[in-house]
Design an enzyme around this catalytic site. Structure first.
Site, PDB file in Angstrom:
ATOM      1  N   ASP A 141      -8.865  -2.515 -10.057  1.00  0.00           N
ATOM      2  CA  ASP A 141      -8.448  -3.847 -10.541  1.00  0.00           C
ATOM      3  C   ASP A 141      -9.181  -4.904  -9.694  1.00  0.00           C
ATOM      4  OD1 ASP A 141      -7.015  -3.287  -8.194  1.00  0.00           O
ATOM      5  OD2 ASP A 141      -5.282  -4.464  -8.808  1.00  0.00           O
TER       6      ASP A 141
ATOM      7  N   ASP B 260     -11.251  -3.918  -3.767  1.00  0.00           N
ATOM      8  CA  ASP B 260     -11.837  -2.967  -4.733  1.00  0.00           C
ATOM      9  C   ASP B 260     -13.355  -3.131  -4.736  1.00  0.00           C
ATOM     10  OD1 ASP B 260      -9.270  -2.311  -6.803  1.00  0.00           O
ATOM     11  OD2 ASP B 260      -9.230  -4.281  -5.875  1.00  0.00           O
TER      12      ASP B 260
ATOM     13  N   HIS C  36      -7.895  -2.507   2.053  1.00  0.00           N
ATOM     14  CA  HIS C  36      -7.233  -1.269   1.609  1.00  0.00           C
ATOM     15  C   HIS C  36      -8.115  -0.288   0.830  1.00  0.00           C
ATOM     16  CE1 HIS C  36      -3.555  -3.662   2.284  1.00  0.00           C
ATOM     17  NE2 HIS C  36      -4.080  -4.582   1.494  1.00  0.00           N
TER      18      HIS C  36
HETATM   19  C1  BDR Z   1      -3.494  -3.153  -3.197  1.00  0.00           C
HETATM   20  O1  BDR Z   1      -3.112  -4.186  -4.100  1.00  0.00           O
HETATM   21  C2  BDR Z   1      -4.216  -5.007  -4.383  1.00  0.00           C
HETATM   22  O2  BDR Z   1      -3.884  -6.320  -4.109  1.00  0.00           O
HETATM   23  C3  BDR Z   1      -5.378  -4.513  -3.557  1.00  0.00           C
HETATM   24  O3  BDR Z   1      -6.585  -4.568  -4.292  1.00  0.00           O
HETATM   25  C4  BDR Z   1      -5.009  -3.111  -3.170  1.00  0.00           C
HETATM   26  O4  BDR Z   1      -5.477  -2.185  -4.113  1.00  0.00           O
HETATM   27  C5  BDR Z   1      -2.837  -3.407  -1.854  1.00  0.00           C
HETATM   28  O5  BDR Z   1      -1.455  -3.426  -1.995  1.00  0.00           O
HETATM   29 CA    CA Z   2      -7.057  -2.857  -5.845  1.00  0.00          CA
END
Ligand code: BDR
Ligand code: CA
Length: 331
Positions: A12, A17, A259
Protein backbone atom coordinates in the site's frame (compact mmCIF):
# COMPACT_ATOMS: atom_id res chain seq x y z
CA UNK A 1 25.36 -17.84 -7.98
CA UNK A 2 22.52 -19.36 -5.98
CA UNK A 3 18.99 -19.40 -7.43
CA UNK A 4 17.22 -16.11 -6.94
CA UNK A 5 14.44 -15.93 -4.36
CA UNK A 6 11.14 -15.57 -6.17
CA UNK A 7 8.83 -13.09 -4.52
CA UNK A 8 5.61 -11.23 -5.17
CA UNK A 9 5.10 -8.01 -3.24
CA UNK A 10 1.72 -6.73 -2.12
CA UNK A 11 1.94 -3.12 -0.98
CA UNK A 12 0.00 0.00 0.00
CA UNK A 13 2.81 2.32 -1.11
CA UNK A 14 3.48 4.53 1.22
CA UNK A 15 6.92 5.78 2.16
CA UNK A 16 8.20 2.63 3.88
CA UNK A 17 6.66 0.34 1.24
CA UNK A 18 8.52 2.41 -1.35
CA UNK A 19 11.87 1.70 0.32
CA UNK A 20 10.99 -2.00 0.59
CA UNK A 21 10.22 -2.13 -3.15
CA UNK A 22 13.48 -0.36 -3.96
CA UNK A 23 15.45 -2.90 -1.94
CA UNK A 24 13.75 -5.80 -3.72
CA UNK A 25 14.37 -4.30 -7.15
CA UNK A 26 18.00 -3.50 -6.38
CA UNK A 27 18.89 -6.87 -4.89
CA UNK A 28 20.50 -9.39 -7.23
CA UNK A 29 19.31 -12.16 -4.94
CA UNK A 30 15.64 -11.43 -5.50
CA UNK A 31 13.50 -12.23 -8.51
CA UNK A 32 10.58 -9.81 -8.11
CA UNK A 33 7.84 -11.36 -10.21
CA UNK A 34 5.27 -8.62 -9.82
CA UNK A 35 3.85 -6.06 -7.42
CA UNK A 36 0.22 -5.95 -6.32
CA UNK A 37 -1.23 -2.80 -4.83
CA UNK A 38 -3.98 -2.40 -2.29
CA UNK A 39 -5.73 0.43 -0.45
CA UNK A 40 -4.22 1.16 2.94
CA UNK A 41 -1.93 4.05 3.67
CA UNK A 42 -3.75 5.82 0.87
CA UNK A 43 -6.59 5.14 -1.54
CA UNK A 44 -5.77 2.58 -4.24
CA UNK A 45 -5.16 5.13 -7.00
CA UNK A 46 -2.40 6.74 -4.90
CA UNK A 47 -0.80 3.48 -3.74
CA UNK A 48 -0.74 2.26 -7.35
CA UNK A 49 0.65 5.48 -8.75
CA UNK A 50 3.29 5.61 -6.02
CA UNK A 51 4.30 2.03 -6.77
CA UNK A 52 4.66 2.83 -10.47
CA UNK A 53 6.72 5.91 -9.58
CA UNK A 54 9.18 3.74 -7.62
CA UNK A 55 9.44 1.11 -10.35
CA UNK A 56 9.99 3.75 -13.02
CA UNK A 57 12.53 5.72 -10.97
CA UNK A 58 14.63 2.55 -10.80
CA UNK A 59 14.16 1.75 -14.51
CA UNK A 60 12.67 -1.60 -13.58
CA UNK A 61 10.26 -3.42 -15.87
CA UNK A 62 8.47 -5.25 -13.07
CA UNK A 63 4.72 -5.20 -13.62
CA UNK A 64 2.29 -3.55 -11.24
CA UNK A 65 -1.23 -4.89 -10.69
CA UNK A 66 -3.85 -2.83 -8.88
CA UNK A 67 -5.94 -4.87 -6.47
CA UNK A 68 -8.70 -4.19 -3.96
CA UNK A 69 -9.83 -0.62 -3.36
CA UNK A 70 -11.56 -1.55 -0.08
CA UNK A 71 -11.08 -3.96 2.79
CA UNK A 72 -13.18 -7.12 2.63
CA UNK A 73 -15.99 -6.19 5.02
CA UNK A 74 -14.92 -3.71 7.70
CA UNK A 75 -16.70 -0.73 6.22
CA UNK A 76 -20.08 -2.48 6.05
CA UNK A 77 -20.67 -1.44 9.63
CA UNK A 78 -19.95 2.29 9.83
CA UNK A 79 -19.81 2.34 13.64
CA UNK A 80 -17.13 -0.34 13.72
CA UNK A 81 -14.11 1.90 13.30
CA UNK A 82 -14.94 4.13 16.27
CA UNK A 83 -11.80 3.38 18.25
CA UNK A 84 -9.45 4.61 15.51
CA UNK A 85 -7.58 7.72 16.59
CA UNK A 86 -6.08 8.47 13.20
CA UNK A 87 -2.57 8.09 14.60
CA UNK A 88 -0.85 8.18 11.28
CA UNK A 89 -2.31 11.26 9.81
CA UNK A 90 -4.03 8.81 7.44
CA UNK A 91 -6.87 10.82 6.04
CA UNK A 92 -10.29 9.95 4.78
CA UNK A 93 -10.92 10.64 1.11
CA UNK A 94 -11.58 14.34 0.66
CA UNK A 95 -9.81 15.45 3.88
CA UNK A 96 -6.99 17.93 3.52
CA UNK A 97 -3.60 16.25 3.73
CA UNK A 98 -2.01 17.02 7.13
CA UNK A 99 1.28 18.88 6.96
CA UNK A 100 3.07 16.34 9.12
CA UNK A 101 2.34 12.83 7.95
CA UNK A 102 4.07 9.48 7.51
CA UNK A 103 2.80 9.15 3.96
CA UNK A 104 2.06 12.03 1.63
CA UNK A 105 -0.37 11.36 -1.24
CA UNK A 106 2.52 11.43 -3.70
CA UNK A 107 6.04 10.19 -3.14
CA UNK A 108 8.79 12.75 -3.86
CA UNK A 109 9.59 11.07 -7.19
CA UNK A 110 8.74 12.03 -10.78
CA UNK A 111 5.15 11.15 -11.76
CA UNK A 112 5.12 7.83 -13.55
CA UNK A 113 4.32 7.60 -17.23
CA UNK A 114 3.59 3.88 -17.06
CA UNK A 115 0.20 2.48 -16.09
CA UNK A 116 -0.77 -0.54 -14.03
CA UNK A 117 -1.57 -3.75 -15.91
CA UNK A 118 -5.17 -4.25 -17.00
CA UNK A 119 -5.62 -7.45 -14.99
CA UNK A 120 -6.73 -7.07 -11.38
CA UNK A 121 -4.11 -8.07 -8.80
CA UNK A 122 -6.32 -10.78 -7.27
CA UNK A 123 -6.87 -12.47 -10.67
CA UNK A 124 -3.18 -12.16 -11.50
CA UNK A 125 -2.17 -13.66 -8.15
CA UNK A 126 -4.43 -16.65 -8.70
CA UNK A 127 -3.22 -17.20 -12.27
CA UNK A 128 0.44 -16.81 -11.34
CA UNK A 129 0.30 -18.96 -8.23
CA UNK A 130 -1.62 -21.73 -9.99
CA UNK A 131 0.79 -21.95 -12.90
CA UNK A 132 4.19 -21.31 -11.33
CA UNK A 133 6.71 -24.14 -11.49
CA UNK A 134 8.55 -22.95 -8.43
CA UNK A 135 7.09 -21.94 -5.10
CA UNK A 136 6.85 -18.20 -4.52
CA UNK A 137 7.26 -16.16 -1.33
CA UNK A 138 4.61 -13.52 -0.71
CA UNK A 139 5.91 -10.29 0.79
CA UNK A 140 2.95 -8.36 2.14
CA UNK A 141 3.47 -4.85 3.45
CA UNK A 142 -0.08 -3.55 3.45
CA UNK A 143 -3.53 -4.81 4.42
CA UNK A 144 -3.91 -8.44 3.33
CA UNK A 145 -7.08 -7.96 1.27
CA UNK A 146 -5.69 -9.14 -2.09
CA UNK A 147 -4.11 -12.32 -0.77
CA UNK A 148 -7.13 -13.23 1.36
CA UNK A 149 -9.47 -12.71 -1.59
CA UNK A 150 -7.24 -14.87 -3.79
CA UNK A 151 -7.14 -17.62 -1.14
CA UNK A 152 -10.92 -17.55 -0.80
CA UNK A 153 -11.47 -17.73 -4.57
CA UNK A 154 -8.84 -20.39 -5.24
CA UNK A 155 -7.53 -22.14 -2.11
CA UNK A 156 -5.25 -24.30 -4.29
CA UNK A 157 -2.83 -21.39 -4.63
CA UNK A 158 -1.67 -22.18 -1.08
CA UNK A 159 0.29 -25.16 -2.46
CA UNK A 160 2.58 -22.85 -4.42
CA UNK A 161 3.23 -20.27 -1.74
CA UNK A 162 6.50 -21.00 0.00
CA UNK A 163 6.01 -18.52 2.81
CA UNK A 164 4.03 -15.40 3.59
CA UNK A 165 6.16 -12.75 5.24
CA UNK A 166 4.14 -9.79 6.34
CA UNK A 167 4.72 -6.52 8.09
CA UNK A 168 1.89 -6.18 10.52
CA UNK A 169 0.56 -6.78 13.97
CA UNK A 170 1.96 -6.09 17.37
CA UNK A 171 2.97 -8.17 20.34
CA UNK A 172 3.40 -5.35 22.85
CA UNK A 173 3.67 -2.37 20.48
CA UNK A 174 0.66 -0.90 18.64
CA UNK A 175 -0.22 2.12 16.54
CA UNK A 176 -3.70 2.20 14.95
CA UNK A 177 -5.50 1.68 18.24
CA UNK A 178 -4.36 0.83 21.75
CA UNK A 179 -4.06 -2.82 20.79
CA UNK A 180 -3.83 -3.02 17.00
CA UNK A 181 -1.36 -2.30 14.24
CA UNK A 182 -2.49 -0.48 11.09
CA UNK A 183 -2.10 -3.16 8.36
CA UNK A 184 -4.00 -5.75 10.38
CA UNK A 185 -6.52 -3.26 11.73
CA UNK A 186 -7.26 -2.06 8.18
CA UNK A 187 -8.53 -5.52 7.17
CA UNK A 188 -8.72 -7.89 10.14
CA UNK A 189 -10.80 -10.55 8.39
CA UNK A 190 -8.27 -10.73 5.57
CA UNK A 191 -5.43 -11.17 8.07
CA UNK A 192 -7.30 -13.96 9.85
CA UNK A 193 -7.91 -15.77 6.53
CA UNK A 194 -4.20 -15.59 5.74
CA UNK A 195 -3.07 -16.67 9.21
CA UNK A 196 -5.36 -19.70 9.17
CA UNK A 197 -4.51 -20.71 5.59
CA UNK A 198 -2.00 -23.36 6.66
CA UNK A 199 0.78 -21.59 4.72
CA UNK A 200 4.00 -20.82 6.61
CA UNK A 201 3.58 -17.28 7.98
CA UNK A 202 6.25 -14.97 9.37
CA UNK A 203 5.04 -11.85 11.07
CA UNK A 204 7.19 -8.75 11.33
CA UNK A 205 5.35 -6.71 13.96
CA UNK A 206 5.96 -3.23 15.30
CA UNK A 207 7.97 -4.77 18.15
CA UNK A 208 10.65 -5.72 15.60
CA UNK A 209 10.44 -2.74 13.26
CA UNK A 210 10.81 -0.23 16.09
CA UNK A 211 14.18 -1.79 16.89
CA UNK A 212 15.75 -0.76 13.59
CA UNK A 213 15.04 2.96 13.34
CA UNK A 214 16.68 5.44 10.98
CA UNK A 215 17.75 8.92 12.07
CA UNK A 216 18.82 12.24 10.56
CA UNK A 217 22.43 11.07 10.35
CA UNK A 218 21.27 8.22 8.12
CA UNK A 219 19.43 10.72 5.93
CA UNK A 220 22.60 12.76 5.60
CA UNK A 221 24.43 9.65 4.43
CA UNK A 222 21.73 9.00 1.86
CA UNK A 223 21.88 12.58 0.58
CA UNK A 224 25.63 12.23 0.17
CA UNK A 225 24.95 9.54 -2.45
CA UNK A 226 23.83 12.36 -4.70
CA UNK A 227 21.10 10.74 -6.72
CA UNK A 228 17.46 11.78 -7.08
CA UNK A 229 16.30 8.39 -5.76
CA UNK A 230 18.43 8.46 -2.61
CA UNK A 231 17.47 12.13 -2.11
CA UNK A 232 13.82 11.02 -2.26
CA UNK A 233 14.49 8.24 0.25
CA UNK A 234 16.21 10.72 2.58
CA UNK A 235 13.26 13.09 2.32
CA UNK A 236 10.76 10.32 2.99
CA UNK A 237 12.67 9.23 6.08
CA UNK A 238 12.95 12.84 7.29
CA UNK A 239 9.18 13.19 6.88
CA UNK A 240 8.68 9.96 8.77
CA UNK A 241 10.93 11.14 11.61
CA UNK A 242 8.97 14.39 11.84
CA UNK A 243 5.71 12.43 12.01
CA UNK A 244 7.05 9.96 14.57
CA UNK A 245 8.37 12.77 16.77
CA UNK A 246 4.95 14.40 16.58
CA UNK A 247 2.62 11.42 16.95
CA UNK A 248 4.55 8.39 18.19
CA UNK A 249 7.83 9.53 19.76
CA UNK A 250 10.34 6.70 19.74
CA UNK A 251 12.75 5.72 22.53
CA UNK A 252 15.30 7.90 20.71
CA UNK A 253 13.76 11.15 19.49
CA UNK A 254 14.62 12.09 15.92
CA UNK A 255 14.33 8.53 14.66
CA UNK A 256 11.70 6.48 12.88
CA UNK A 257 11.07 2.91 11.78
CA UNK A 258 10.82 2.04 8.10
CA UNK A 259 8.72 -1.01 8.87
CA UNK A 260 8.14 -2.56 5.45
CA UNK A 261 11.77 -2.49 4.40
CA UNK A 262 12.65 -4.85 7.25
CA UNK A 263 10.57 -7.56 5.57
CA UNK A 264 12.79 -7.42 2.49
CA UNK A 265 15.79 -7.43 4.82
CA UNK A 266 14.52 -10.74 6.19
CA UNK A 267 14.06 -12.21 2.71
CA UNK A 268 17.71 -11.46 2.01
CA UNK A 269 19.14 -12.44 5.40
CA UNK A 270 16.72 -14.07 7.85
CA UNK A 271 19.05 -13.26 10.75
CA UNK A 272 18.09 -9.59 10.50
CA UNK A 273 15.00 -10.63 12.49
CA UNK A 274 15.69 -11.69 16.04
CA UNK A 275 13.86 -13.34 18.92
CA UNK A 276 11.63 -15.27 16.55
CA UNK A 277 8.98 -17.27 18.38
CA UNK A 278 6.57 -19.79 16.88
CA UNK A 279 3.13 -18.97 18.24
CA UNK A 280 -0.55 -19.25 17.69
CA UNK A 281 -1.70 -15.93 16.28
CA UNK A 282 -5.31 -14.99 15.59
CA UNK A 283 -6.88 -11.68 14.74
CA UNK A 284 -9.77 -10.15 16.60
CA UNK A 285 -12.45 -8.99 14.17
CA UNK A 286 -15.33 -8.69 16.60
CA UNK A 287 -15.75 -4.97 16.02
CA UNK A 288 -15.12 -4.12 19.66
CA UNK A 289 -12.22 -2.33 21.32
CA UNK A 290 -9.77 -5.04 20.27
CA UNK A 291 -10.78 -5.02 16.59
CA UNK A 292 -7.64 -5.74 14.56
CA UNK A 293 -5.56 -7.00 17.46
CA UNK A 294 -3.13 -9.83 16.76
CA UNK A 295 -3.77 -12.16 19.65
CA UNK A 296 -0.55 -14.06 20.30
CA UNK A 297 -0.94 -17.18 22.39
CA UNK A 298 2.36 -17.69 24.19
CA UNK A 299 1.16 -20.48 26.45
CA UNK A 300 2.92 -23.82 26.44
CA UNK A 301 -0.29 -25.47 25.28
CA UNK A 302 -2.21 -23.05 23.07
CA UNK A 303 -5.86 -23.85 22.33
CA UNK A 304 -5.16 -24.04 18.61
CA UNK A 305 -2.14 -25.17 16.63
CA UNK A 306 0.76 -22.72 16.30
CA UNK A 307 0.61 -20.99 12.92
CA UNK A 308 3.04 -18.08 12.81
CA UNK A 309 6.67 -17.15 13.39
CA UNK A 310 6.70 -13.83 15.21
CA UNK A 311 9.83 -11.67 15.31
CA UNK A 312 10.18 -9.61 18.44
CA UNK A 313 13.58 -8.12 17.66
CA UNK A 314 15.76 -6.92 14.82
CA UNK A 315 19.47 -6.50 14.15
CA UNK A 316 19.72 -2.75 13.74
CA UNK A 317 23.29 -2.70 12.33
CA UNK A 318 22.66 -5.43 9.80
CA UNK A 319 19.46 -3.76 8.63
CA UNK A 320 21.27 -0.45 8.13
CA UNK A 321 24.00 -2.22 6.18
CA UNK A 322 21.39 -3.85 3.96
CA UNK A 323 19.56 -0.62 3.22
CA UNK A 324 22.72 1.35 2.45
CA UNK A 325 24.43 -1.32 0.40
CA UNK A 326 21.35 -1.75 -1.80
CA UNK A 327 20.60 1.96 -2.20
CA UNK A 328 24.22 2.63 -3.13
CA UNK A 329 23.54 0.67 -6.29
CA UNK A 330 21.31 3.37 -7.75
CA UNK A 331 24.41 5.43 -8.37
C1 BDR B 1 2.40 -0.26 8.55
O1 BDR B 1 1.30 0.58 8.25
C2 BDR B 1 1.65 1.48 7.23
O2 BDR B 1 1.40 2.77 7.66
C3 BDR B 1 3.10 1.25 6.89
O3 BDR B 1 3.32 1.35 5.50
C4 BDR B 1 3.40 -0.12 7.42
O4 BDR B 1 3.17 -1.11 6.45
C5 BDR B 1 2.93 0.09 9.93
O5 BDR B 1 1.93 -0.07 10.88
CA1 CA C 1 2.78 -0.49 4.12
Amino acid sequence: MKEKIKIIMDCDTGSDDAIAIMMAILSEKIDLIGICTVAGNKALNYTTENTLAVVEALNSDVKVYAGCPESMVTKLLPTRRGSYSGFTGVKDEGDKEPEITYHHDHLPLPSPTRKAEKQNAVCWLIETLLTTEEKITMVVTGPMTNLAMALRIEPKIAENIKEIVFMGGGFKVFNATRCSEFNIWADPEAAQIVLTSGIKCTMVPLDATHKANFDYQDCKRLRAMNHFVTDAVALMIEQRIEAYDAYQPQAVLGSAPIHDALVVGYILQPKVLEEIKFMRVDVDFSGGMADGQTICDTRAYPDDERNCYVALGANNDLFHQQVFSLLEKVN
